[in-house]
Design an enzyme around this catalytic site. Structure first.
Site, PDB file in Angstrom:
ATOM      1  N   GLN A 196     -19.373  63.428  38.510  1.00 49.89           N
ATOM      2  CA  GLN A 196     -19.013  64.696  39.138  1.00 49.89           C
ATOM      3  C   GLN A 196     -18.281  65.643  38.193  1.00 49.89           C
ATOM      4  O   GLN A 196     -18.110  66.809  38.521  1.00 49.89           O
ATOM      5  CB  GLN A 196     -18.167  64.453  40.393  1.00 49.89           C
ATOM      6  CG  GLN A 196     -18.953  63.820  41.521  1.00 49.89           C
ATOM      7  CD  GLN A 196     -18.078  63.617  42.735  1.00 49.89           C
ATOM      8  OE1 GLN A 196     -17.389  62.613  42.854  1.00 49.89           O
ATOM      9  NE2 GLN A 196     -18.096  64.599  43.630  1.00 49.89           N
ATOM     10  N   HIS A 201     -22.197  57.728  44.128  1.00 49.93           N
ATOM     11  CA  HIS A 201     -22.337  58.724  43.055  1.00 49.93           C
ATOM     12  C   HIS A 201     -22.771  58.063  41.744  1.00 49.93           C
ATOM     13  O   HIS A 201     -23.515  58.658  40.963  1.00 49.93           O
ATOM     14  CB  HIS A 201     -21.025  59.475  42.814  1.00 49.93           C
ATOM     15  CG  HIS A 201     -20.831  60.664  43.688  1.00 49.93           C
ATOM     16  ND1 HIS A 201     -21.659  61.765  43.642  1.00 49.93           N
ATOM     17  CD2 HIS A 201     -19.889  60.941  44.621  1.00 49.93           C
ATOM     18  CE1 HIS A 201     -21.237  62.671  44.513  1.00 49.93           C
ATOM     19  NE2 HIS A 201     -20.168  62.194  45.126  1.00 49.93           N
ATOM     20  N   GLY A 240     -11.543  61.333  46.562  1.00 50.93           N
ATOM     21  CA  GLY A 240     -12.164  60.492  45.554  1.00 50.93           C
ATOM     22  C   GLY A 240     -12.983  61.336  44.605  1.00 50.93           C
ATOM     23  O   GLY A 240     -13.332  62.474  44.913  1.00 50.93           O
ATOM     24  N   CYS A 249     -18.256  66.456  50.384  1.00 50.66           N
ATOM     25  CA  CYS A 249     -18.278  66.076  48.975  1.00 50.66           C
ATOM     26  C   CYS A 249     -17.837  67.259  48.123  1.00 50.66           C
ATOM     27  O   CYS A 249     -18.258  68.391  48.364  1.00 50.66           O
ATOM     28  CB  CYS A 249     -19.682  65.636  48.579  1.00 50.66           C
ATOM     29  SG  CYS A 249     -19.851  65.129  46.868  1.00 50.66           S
ATOM     30  N   LEU A 250     -17.002  66.983  47.129  1.00 49.67           N
ATOM     31  CA  LEU A 250     -16.539  68.049  46.241  1.00 49.67           C
ATOM     32  C   LEU A 250     -17.687  68.667  45.452  1.00 49.67           C
ATOM     33  O   LEU A 250     -17.585  69.813  45.021  1.00 49.67           O
ATOM     34  CB  LEU A 250     -15.474  67.501  45.282  1.00 49.67           C
ATOM     35  CG  LEU A 250     -14.177  67.051  45.933  1.00 49.67           C
ATOM     36  CD1 LEU A 250     -13.265  66.380  44.913  1.00 49.67           C
ATOM     37  CD2 LEU A 250     -13.465  68.219  46.609  1.00 49.67           C
ATOM     38  N   HIS A 298     -18.734  55.992  49.134  1.00 50.59           N
ATOM     39  CA  HIS A 298     -19.166  57.344  48.754  1.00 50.59           C
ATOM     40  C   HIS A 298     -19.136  57.513  47.238  1.00 50.59           C
ATOM     41  O   HIS A 298     -20.098  57.985  46.629  1.00 50.59           O
ATOM     42  CB  HIS A 298     -18.256  58.370  49.446  1.00 50.59           C
ATOM     43  CG  HIS A 298     -18.577  59.792  49.135  1.00 50.59           C
ATOM     44  ND1 HIS A 298     -19.128  60.643  50.061  1.00 50.59           N
ATOM     45  CD2 HIS A 298     -18.417  60.532  48.000  1.00 50.59           C
ATOM     46  CE1 HIS A 298     -19.293  61.836  49.508  1.00 50.59           C
ATOM     47  NE2 HIS A 298     -18.866  61.799  48.256  1.00 50.59           N
ATOM     48  N   GLU A 299     -18.028  57.107  46.615  1.00 48.72           N
ATOM     49  CA  GLU A 299     -17.894  57.285  45.160  1.00 48.72           C
ATOM     50  C   GLU A 299     -18.806  56.348  44.387  1.00 48.72           C
ATOM     51  O   GLU A 299     -19.393  56.743  43.374  1.00 48.72           O
ATOM     52  CB  GLU A 299     -16.434  57.105  44.725  1.00 48.72           C
ATOM     53  CG  GLU A 299     -15.464  58.113  45.332  1.00 48.72           C
ATOM     54  CD  GLU A 299     -15.905  59.566  45.240  1.00 48.72           C
ATOM     55  OE1 GLU A 299     -16.568  59.944  44.241  1.00 48.72           O
ATOM     56  OE2 GLU A 299     -15.611  60.330  46.167  1.00 48.72           O
TER      57      GLU A 299
END
Length: 149
Positions: free
Chosen positions: A51, A134, A46, A88-89, A130-131
């Site tokens: 991000q 953000h 995701g 997480c990226l 999670h997304e």
């Protein structure tokens, strides 16, 4: 489309509340494409617009069942509780145990501006939460109960 550099922890945009998208435009459609390209290039599940440095309420998620694109997503119900490992990226190399709802119902817009409602379970529910976090400036490390080496 384009693969963007993923913003890393410490950049203030990751802690800001993203702005709602008032209208679906060709630029928003391009943003969805670029988010997907960037997510796949990074081998993530995701990605949220902040991000890649864009403060808009736009996310993409693909846990291996095809891509889901959501504009202005909002969790309208959540149930259950499960702790699992997340990463997480934007925080490469760090993982931790996080409690999340096991089921969520999310509403948002698709790329045509049509309202969609998704009820998700398990990993899909976790990825959506999670997304969407953000978009509110929340990182998974804010919810970690235990970091994993």
């Amino acid at each position: 489309m384009a693969v963007y550099q993923i913003i890393k922890k410490g950049d203030p945009i990751l802690r800001e509340k993203a702005r709602p998208v008032p209208k679906i435009t060709p630029n928003i459609e391009k943003l969805l494409d670029n988010l997907a390209d960037t997510m796949y290039a990074a081998e993530g599940a995701g990605l949220a617009a902040p991000q890649i440095g864009i403060s808009k309420k736009v996310i993409v998620v693909d846990i291996g069942e095809g891509i889901f694109e959501l504009i202005n997503p909002e969790i309208i119900s959540a149930s259950g509780n499960e702790e699992d490992t997340e990463g997480c990226l934007s925080i490469p190399g760090l993982q931790g145990r996080v409690h999340r709802a096991t089921e969520v119902t999310v509403i948002g817009l698709d790329r045509q501006g049509q309202e969609i409602k998704i009820t998700a379970h398990g990993l899909f529910a976790r990825a959506l939460q999670h997304e969407i976090d953000h978009l509110d400036g929340i990182l998974f490390i804010d919810k970690v109960t235990e970091f994993i080496d």
